[in-house]
Write an enzyme that holds these catalytic residues in place. Sequence first.
Site: not given
Length: 560
Positions: A190, A328, A418, A442, A485
């Site tokens: 946050h 995805r 990935e 990943d 991405c």
Amino acid sequence: MPDVLQGAGVSPGVGVGPVRSIAGAVPEPAAGARHGGDAAAERDTALAALEAVAADLEERGGRAAEAGNAAGRDVLNAQALMARDPGLADGVRARIGEGVAAARAVFEAFGVYREMLAGAGEYMAARVSDLDDIRDRAIARLLGLPVPGVPESDEPFVLAARDLAPADTAVLDPAQVVAFVTEEGGPTSHTAILARTMGVPAVVALPGATSLADGTRVLVDGAAGTVRPDPTDAEVTAARAAAAARASALEESTGPGVTRDGHEVPLLANIGGPKDVEAALANGAEGVGLYRTEFLFLDRATPPSGAEQEEAYRKVLEAFPGGRVVVRTLDAGADKPLAFLPAPGEEPNPALGERGLRMMRRHPDVLAAQLAALARAAAGLPAKLQVMAPMVTDAAEAAYFAAACREAGIEHPGIMIEVPAAALRAHDLAPEAEFFSIGTNDLTQYACAADRQVGGLAHLQDPWQPAVLDLVAPAAGAGVPCGVCGEAAGDPALACVLVGLGVTSLSMSAPSLPLVRAALARHTLDECRQAAAAARTARTPDQARAAARTHLHALADLGI
Ligand code: PEP
Ligand code: MG
């Protein structure tokens, strides 16, 4: 103290001022602390403290809203709800009934929730600090200690803390606080989100943030992630000039992604749901390159209905009438566990276990329902829906996914690259996919065998690792459109390198788009190719960065 402290820059800009630390940490009430015997009175005191915390949070929320910070109000109201959670009150009551003192009972009752959140994946773990904040406020009241919070100051200051609670950040006056620095927190905390919303420079995950003595003058660079104690005037001037150069370059950075010599590279946004569309559009996203659908599925005992999914997908598709939206399919497992899709058994290495498409093959009904909802959502809309699967390893898995898409009437199946095996044999997977999207987060974790959840291995989770670039190259050269991405796409220098490697689109979190757009616009495709070749001949990530920059001269104009 070193000359420069390095953390993670999560909100750009430069701030200079004296450090003020947030009121000291609230100590853990002693284990075994007992009350005097009057359980009913002790309960009343404990519950009154929780209620007082909730009321205070609501009041701060009201002030945040008045100051135009609606996001802050929402966070604080959510915290007030947590403080009033009936399950929490039951936990406190039960412990006091067993003789435990009020402050300790509160500490232990929060502990149960804390463990649940900490174990529920990266996103939920980031909420632990919100919970700790409510707990500490209640305990401080019960023990008669100062309630943690922002210090008073008669001059603008740099706020330093172990971690900032939403209750503090939401009522901060940006004219008073020139920057935030925190020891903990990450890009999704946050602190980071609110700092960006407020336009206050912020550096999080900064070792030594709480050791900065109050009053020390520091120079905070929220883009570089650096904090320099006792800076010289020349250093302050240079940092401000770089920030100003970047700000004006960003203002001019509009329109579609394109290199200086006209090679188009669509710039897309990574989103977690319809709520992120506004920021994507505001930053000029040409579409969505990664819609992480798992946020719709988190925190639930059963999957969302087909109708609920369809509505969430349609809202996003409608926002990009002429563009593409890459969705995805559910990436459950490992760092994103879902209650209704438990791992099939004990998994000593969840990142190497049943996640992504592997999990969907075990639950084909969940995949089919999601694909059907996507097909319905896209029907009749002008946006181009593309659907891709996460964690695909080989051609057989890619073929499985393409068949599932065809069955649901989805025309453009793609896959994420990935897993190193998929990258190395991308040419085998290409016939089964209309496009690739490389998940460098990943891909880096698997290429370097370094769990992305383990902070101590950060140096091995660097997408500038030449080995990772070597894996991008075959995927980008396999003859199908190939985007990136992962977070790497949002690094302006690396974005140029990726384009030089043959990547055809870049997708990133929305705030990264302007700087990447500006970096691309200042370099030719040939310079990007030379930067890529230079980076691949390097032997370490730092050497790769330095080698690439020798061909990306205009990055300096952007203050990077
Ligand atoms: C990635 O792995 O790079 C990626 C984009 O997916 P996620 O971060 O959601 O695993
Ligand atoms: Mg991934």
